[in-house]
Structures are given as C-alpha cells and as structure tokens.
Design a protein around this motif. Sequence first.
Motif, mmCIF file in Angstrom:
data_model
loop_
_atom_site.group_PDB
_atom_site.id
_atom_site.type_symbol
_atom_site.label_atom_id
_atom_site.label_comp_id
_atom_site.label_asym_id
_atom_site.label_seq_id
_atom_site.Cartn_x
_atom_site.Cartn_y
_atom_site.Cartn_z
ATOM 1 N N THR A 49 0.112 -10.363 10.393
ATOM 2 C CA THR A 49 -0.723 -10.851 9.312
ATOM 3 C C THR A 49 0.052 -11.915 8.562
ATOM 4 N N LYS A 222 0.216 -12.581 -1.560
ATOM 5 C CA LYS A 222 -0.797 -11.533 -1.659
ATOM 6 C C LYS A 222 -1.309 -11.194 -0.264
ATOM 7 N N VAL A 223 -1.589 -9.896 -0.062
ATOM 8 C CA VAL A 223 -2.164 -9.433 1.198
ATOM 9 C C VAL A 223 -3.432 -8.665 0.910
ATOM 10 N N ASP A 224 -4.301 -8.589 1.917
ATOM 11 C CA ASP A 224 -5.578 -7.900 1.780
ATOM 12 C C ASP A 224 -5.373 -6.391 1.766
ATOM 13 N N GLU A 225 -6.304 -5.680 1.120
ATOM 14 C CA GLU A 225 -6.184 -4.231 1.014
ATOM 15 C C GLU A 225 -6.238 -3.541 2.374
ATOM 16 N N GLU A 227 -4.646 -4.321 4.963
ATOM 17 C CA GLU A 227 -3.357 -4.429 5.639
ATOM 18 C C GLU A 227 -2.199 -3.897 4.820
ATOM 19 N N GLY A 260 -4.057 -3.290 -7.080
ATOM 20 C CA GLY A 260 -4.630 -4.511 -6.532
ATOM 21 C C GLY A 260 -5.406 -5.299 -7.570
ATOM 22 N N GLU A 262 -8.786 -7.901 -7.843
ATOM 23 C CA GLU A 262 -9.975 -8.370 -7.139
ATOM 24 C C GLU A 262 -10.113 -9.880 -7.294
ATOM 25 N N ALA A 266 -12.730 -9.630 -2.877
ATOM 26 C CA ALA A 266 -11.761 -8.899 -2.058
ATOM 27 C C ALA A 266 -10.595 -8.462 -2.933
ATOM 28 N N GLN A 268 -6.781 -7.856 -3.511
ATOM 29 C CA GLN A 268 -5.510 -8.381 -3.031
ATOM 30 C C GLN A 268 -4.358 -7.658 -3.726
#
Length: 380
Positions: A49, A222-225, A227, A260, A262, A266, A268
């Motif tokens: 990722t 930042k990474v997506d929830e 991952e 996180g 939003e 999404a 992050q």
Amino acid sequence: MNKIVKYIIIGVLVLGALWAAAFFIKSNSKSAIVYETKTPFISNIEKKTVATGKVVPEDEVEIKPQITGIIDKIFLKEGADVKAGDLIAVIKVVPNEQSLNQAQGRVRNAEIALKNTTIEYERNKKLYERGVISNQDFNNLQLQYDQAVQELDNSKADYRIIRIGSAGGSSSANTDIRATVTGTILEIPVEEGVQVIQSNNFNDGTTIATIADLGKMIFEGKVDEGEVAKLELGMPLKISLGAIEDKELDAELRFIAPKGIEETGAVQFKIEGDVQVPDDFMIRAGYSANASLVLEKKDSVMVIPEALLQFDKETDEPYVEIETGEQKFERKDIETGISDGVNVEIVSGLSMEDKVKEWNKTEPIKKGEEEEDENEEDTE
C-alpha cells in the motif's frame, strides 16, 4: 440460335450472382479469434500500500523574545546553519511611558528613604560608640539602613530593565535573540522594524525564527482504515520524494494514530516513520513524499497474471478457462490469495501444467479495415 444466346445470358447472370454472394460473404465475415494461453509459474509476491504525505523535521523550535520591542537588526537569513547561542537578531526596547514613569518614581522614593535612614544611622552610630544605646537597637538601625540601600539598587535595576532591557547596563541579556538549539533556520517570519511581543503566561509571543535539525526527518502520512489493521510498529518503509527522482530513502514506522479522521467520506489514520537521511544528502522540510509499505509477502508461490481472472456474474467468485483441446476451453473455479496488482496467488484449482486462456484478447484490425475506417472518418 436464340436458345444459345438465352442460355449464355442465364449463365452469365448466375455466375454474376455467385460472384456477388461470395464477395459479400468474404467482405462481411471475420476470422475467428485465436486465443493464446499462459501457464502458472512460481514467483514471490508482495501486497503493498502507498501512503501519501510529506517529510518534515522531527523537532522544530520556535525562538521567541523575552521582552517587548522592535526588531532593530536581523543578522542571519533563512537556510543558515546555526549553533546554540548564535546571535540571530537584536530588539530595540520601546518602554511604556507609564511603566517608565512609575520606575522613576520608585527610584526617587528609594533615594529619599535611604537619605533619611542614613542620617538616622550615622547619628545612632556615634551614640552606640559612646555606649549610649544598646547593641540590639543599633543592629535594628543597621538592618534598616541595609534594606534601604538594597531597595535603591532594586529600583534602579528595574528602571534600567524598562528603559534599555537589561539590568546590567547592557542589552545582551534580553534584547539579543539567540539560537537555543543547533540546526538550520527554516523561517524568519519577521522583518526589521516589526514590533514583537514577549512570551508570557497569557501570550505565546512573536516568533522570531524557527530552527530544526534537517538531519533528523520523519515522514507524516495517512492510510485508509481498511489497511491500518495490517500495520505494525517497526515495519520498514520506502520513501519516494516528489521533488527528487530515482531516489528512495529507508524509514521505519514509529507511530500509528489511535483515532482516525474522516476525509471526503473515508476514514484516514495518521502514521509517522523515522527517515534515514544519508550524510551527503539534503532534504528540505515539507517535501511531498509517498511511503510504500509491504502489508503481506509470500515467497515461491504459484501465480498467474491477474488479467487472466474472470468473475462469475452471480457469485462474483473467480474462475479461469483452461485449454482442453485445440482452441477448446472449459471453466475451472479457483481460489486466489494475495495480489500485487500484476500477478495473483493461486491457492487451489490449478496445476503447473494447466494452460490458462487469455480471455480478454481482441482480434487485431486488418490494414484494409483501418484504411476504410479512416476514409469513413474523413468523409464524416
């Protein structure tokens, strides 16, 4: 004779009709697509990722004044390397008229009090030497005299601080703005002649300069929830800088946000990584960067190109078509593992000898058809 001519005409018509039919069939028919096949192979596969962010100094120190005044002189520029104690700027004190007047009044009062105490002290000192007054009474007078002297010194020191910014007659203590750490000056947001405010309990004060050590950099991204659960502290990162091509830096994941944020629908999560900066390489603060993280890795597994996969319209399960004869294929359901976007792991359903159909192949356009299509476009 008429019959012969009639038969000839009929024959010509029949031949013409056959030729026209053959030409029509030939011009409208398309050759069958010949599908190629590929076999599974053994390879290493990584699921990665990419986190977008920037590279910033680990610590940034803001230098603020200890006294209110006006910037008189700035000696250094942004980008200059400094050591702790180096002079950056000098402040000229502009005293408050009311405070200055009160300080002057305090000095006069202290002088008057000392003068009166001195007269009383000198008179009683002679009496003490003659033995007229007791030792205790003289000690009390000595204490009053010493206190009056100290009060005058204190009032004069306060007056000098308000007037010139220093109690010792030199303005080096408060009006000289010096670096508190060793590093590089990132920013000097003020100019000469600008009024600045000292830092206190009620005000952060005006920032004179920002200093940071560019040898200690971190990646913020930042990474997506989906991952973040696969990340672990200490994971290696590969940092690619947008401003520098063909250069990757090693880093180590040191922080994963517990909460996180939003953004555009999404969630992050913020991450940080310690970047290893070579001694002969300079990174400027704020470079945009991408961090590549290996979420999962498998060595020596059976894979096929991901483009060979097909998916059932009802169950959405993957399958492939394997060759059973000359251009003959049959469907075979498979189970897949991780994918790197190019190849996908085959867990079950295929063997190394199977020939998998390239199902999405299209027939190449012939040269004559290309010219015909171009002529039609020109006509339009």
